[in-house]
Every structure is written in C-alpha cells, then in structure tokens.
Motif scaffolding. Structure first.
Motif, PDB file in Angstrom:
ATOM      1  N   GLY A  65       0.812  -1.216   0.000  1.00  0.00           N
ATOM      2  CA  GLY A  65       0.000   0.000   0.000  1.00  0.00           C
ATOM      3  C   GLY A  65       0.841   1.260   0.000  1.00  0.00           C
ATOM      4  N   LEU A  66       1.863   1.291   0.862  1.00  0.00           N
ATOM      5  CA  LEU A  66       2.742   2.471   0.906  1.00  0.00           C
ATOM      6  C   LEU A  66       3.498   2.657  -0.398  1.00  0.00           C
ATOM      7  CD1 LEU A  66       4.326   2.224   4.486  1.00  0.00           C
ATOM      8  CD2 LEU A  66       2.722   3.954   3.666  1.00  0.00           C
ATOM      9  N   SER A  67       4.018   1.565  -0.941  1.00  0.00           N
ATOM     10  CA  SER A  67       4.821   1.661  -2.162  1.00  0.00           C
ATOM     11  C   SER A  67       3.975   2.005  -3.376  1.00  0.00           C
ATOM     12  CB  SER A  67       5.555   0.347  -2.417  1.00  0.00           C
ATOM     13  OG  SER A  67       6.465   0.096  -1.394  1.00  0.00           O
ATOM     14  N   TRP A  68       2.786   1.434  -3.458  1.00  0.00           N
ATOM     15  CA  TRP A  68       1.945   1.671  -4.627  1.00  0.00           C
ATOM     16  C   TRP A  68       1.639   3.156  -4.788  1.00  0.00           C
ATOM     17  CZ3 TRP A  68      -2.969   3.632  -5.410  1.00  0.00           C
ATOM     18  CH2 TRP A  68      -3.444   3.511  -6.709  1.00  0.00           C
ATOM     19  N   ARG A  69       1.479   3.849  -3.678  1.00  0.00           N
ATOM     20  CA  ARG A  69       1.210   5.291  -3.754  1.00  0.00           C
ATOM     21  C   ARG A  69       2.340   6.031  -4.457  1.00  0.00           C
ATOM     22  NH1 ARG A  69      -0.266   6.256   2.363  1.00  0.00           N
ATOM     23  NH2 ARG A  69      -1.802   4.620   2.526  1.00  0.00           N
ATOM     24  N   LYS A  70       3.540   5.463  -4.380  1.00  0.00           N
ATOM     25  CA  LYS A  70       4.700   6.103  -4.995  1.00  0.00           C
ATOM     26  C   LYS A  70       4.891   5.676  -6.453  1.00  0.00           C
ATOM     27  CE  LYS A  70       6.171   8.027  -1.163  1.00  0.00           C
ATOM     28  NZ  LYS A  70       6.222   9.435  -0.957  1.00  0.00           N
ATOM     29  N   HIS A  71       4.930   4.348  -6.707  1.00  0.00           N
ATOM     30  CA  HIS A  71       5.276   3.889  -8.059  1.00  0.00           C
ATOM     31  C   HIS A  71       4.059   3.614  -8.948  1.00  0.00           C
ATOM     32  CE1 HIS A  71       4.374  -0.260  -6.919  1.00  0.00           C
ATOM     33  NE2 HIS A  71       5.294  -0.235  -5.978  1.00  0.00           N
ATOM     34  N   ALA A 113       5.285 -11.078  -5.099  1.00  0.00           N
ATOM     35  CA  ALA A 113       4.700  -9.736  -5.064  1.00  0.00           C
ATOM     36  C   ALA A 113       5.602  -8.769  -4.294  1.00  0.00           C
ATOM     37  CB  ALA A 113       3.308  -9.784  -4.429  1.00  0.00           C
ATOM     38  N   HIS A 114       6.134  -9.215  -3.171  1.00  0.00           N
ATOM     39  CA  HIS A 114       7.056  -8.361  -2.403  1.00  0.00           C
ATOM     40  C   HIS A 114       8.327  -8.083  -3.196  1.00  0.00           C
ATOM     41  CE1 HIS A 114       5.115  -7.792   1.446  1.00  0.00           C
ATOM     42  NE2 HIS A 114       4.752  -9.059   1.428  1.00  0.00           N
ATOM     43  N   TYR A 115       8.827  -9.104  -3.881  1.00  0.00           N
ATOM     44  CA  TYR A 115      10.036  -8.916  -4.684  1.00  0.00           C
ATOM     45  C   TYR A 115       9.799  -7.872  -5.774  1.00  0.00           C
ATOM     46  CZ  TYR A 115      13.842  -9.753  -7.913  1.00  0.00           C
ATOM     47  OH  TYR A 115      14.905  -9.582  -8.755  1.00  0.00           O
ATOM     48  N   LEU A 116       8.682  -7.998  -6.494  1.00  0.00           N
ATOM     49  CA  LEU A 116       8.371  -7.020  -7.538  1.00  0.00           C
ATOM     50  C   LEU A 116       8.196  -5.626  -6.957  1.00  0.00           C
ATOM     51  CD1 LEU A 116       5.861  -8.964  -9.808  1.00  0.00           C
ATOM     52  CD2 LEU A 116       8.212  -8.321 -10.343  1.00  0.00           C
ATOM     53  N   ASN A 117       7.507  -5.539  -5.839  1.00  0.00           N
ATOM     54  CA  ASN A 117       7.307  -4.247  -5.191  1.00  0.00           C
ATOM     55  C   ASN A 117       8.646  -3.631  -4.801  1.00  0.00           C
ATOM     56  OD1 ASN A 117       5.327  -2.320  -4.142  1.00  0.00           O
ATOM     57  ND2 ASN A 117       6.185  -2.861  -2.157  1.00  0.00           N
ATOM     58  N   TRP A 118       9.536  -4.441  -4.287  1.00  0.00           N
ATOM     59  CA  TRP A 118      10.881  -3.994  -3.905  1.00  0.00           C
ATOM     60  C   TRP A 118      11.614  -3.471  -5.129  1.00  0.00           C
ATOM     61  CZ3 TRP A 118      15.650  -6.953  -4.615  1.00  0.00           C
ATOM     62  CH2 TRP A 118      16.734  -6.426  -3.935  1.00  0.00           C
ATOM     63  N   ARG A 119      11.540  -4.213  -6.255  1.00  0.00           N
ATOM     64  CA  ARG A 119      12.202  -3.784  -7.489  1.00  0.00           C
ATOM     65  C   ARG A 119      11.578  -2.484  -8.021  1.00  0.00           C
ATOM     66  NH1 ARG A 119      16.954  -5.396  -8.771  1.00  0.00           N
ATOM     67  NH2 ARG A 119      16.411  -4.962 -10.912  1.00  0.00           N
ATOM     68  N   PHE A 120      10.250  -2.379  -7.970  1.00  0.00           N
ATOM     69  CA  PHE A 120       9.586  -1.153  -8.422  1.00  0.00           C
ATOM     70  C   PHE A 120      10.042   0.031  -7.576  1.00  0.00           C
ATOM     71  CE2 PHE A 120       5.633  -3.723  -9.874  1.00  0.00           C
ATOM     72  CZ  PHE A 120       6.270  -4.080 -11.049  1.00  0.00           C
ATOM     73  N   THR A 121      10.146  -0.174  -6.274  1.00  0.00           N
ATOM     74  CA  THR A 121      10.566   0.908  -5.375  1.00  0.00           C
ATOM     75  C   THR A 121      12.014   1.290  -5.639  1.00  0.00           C
ATOM     76  OG1 THR A 121       8.994   0.149  -3.699  1.00  0.00           O
ATOM     77  CG2 THR A 121      10.738   1.614  -2.950  1.00  0.00           C
TER      78      THR A 121
END
Length: 138
Positions: A65-71, A113-121
């Motif tokens: 949720g926190l990361s999606w707001r950014k990327h 999903a966490h790995y992708l989110n980490w890479r997106f961030t």
C-alpha cells in the motif's frame, strides 16, 4: 525513517515471511509424523498457519500500500491478491492433496509480489536520484 526505507524493509520482511509460509505449507504435511519427535509438533497446529498468514497479510498490505502510492504499478498488488486467493482456496476447498499445492503456491506468489514491489521501489528511487542529480548539474 523515510517511506522508501520503510517499504524496502517491509518488502524484505514480507519476502522472508511469505517464503517461510510457503516452505511451512510444503514441508509440514511430509514431516507431520516426525515433528513431535523434535519437539516441533506445534508447527502443525492451525493457529501457527493462521498466524503466519496474518503476519504476511499485515506486512503485505502495509508495504504494498505504501509503495503503490509512490510507483503506481499494480502488478505486485495483483500478484499478492492472487497469492491470498490461493491460500484462501486451499483452506476453504482443498483439504487433502490440493491444499498442499495451493498453500505453498500462494505463499510463493506473495513472496514474488514483495520482490516485484521492492524492485519497483528501487527503480523509483534510482529515477528520483538521477533526476535530482541532473537538476543539480543543470
């Protein structure tokens, strides 16, 4: 602590927790008879499994949720939701052989999903740093 640092840590914790969840779901059915010999019989209890799922869910919702707001990339959220769906389906319909397929798959999808989110961030941070550096040199 900045949001990027927090989500980075949460994603790492989420990847680890989800991977442990997948390993737990895959190994426990095969090790059921030997767990009590090692004093680890509690690992086969449903409360342990539900606790792992709860921790993974809280960390996932918080981090993604926190990361999606950014990327603003939905792929990680979608994969996380599918992972939860696999776990829920395994619990609801899969008592027996299918449960032992759905639950580890769901845990691995959540870790992905966490790995992708980490890479997106990380990509977002690189983009922000290169933009900042180009503004300084201009």
């Amino acid at each position: 602590m900045g949001t990027e640092t927090l989500t980075n840590r949460l994603d790492r914790i989420g990847m680890t927790a989800s991977t442990f969840c997948a390993i737990h779901c895959a190994v426990v059915p095969f090790a059921l008879s030997t767990l009590p010999l090692w004093g680890l019989g509690f690992l086969a209890e449903e409360w342990v499994e539900l606790s792992m799922i709860g921790v993974a869910l809280v960390i996932g919702v918080w981090s993604l949720g926190l990361s999606w707001r950014k990327h603003r990339k939905a792929a990680a959220l979608i994969i996380f939701i599918f992972g939860l769906g696999f776990i829920a389906s395994g619990h609801a319909f899969g008592h027996g052989s299918t449960e032992h397929l759905f639950l580890p798959a769901g845990g691995l999808l959540m870790a992905l999903a966490h790995y992708l989110n980490w890479r997106f961030t990380l990509g977002l941070l690189r983009d922000l740093n290169s933009e900042k550096n180009s503004n300084i040199t201009s």
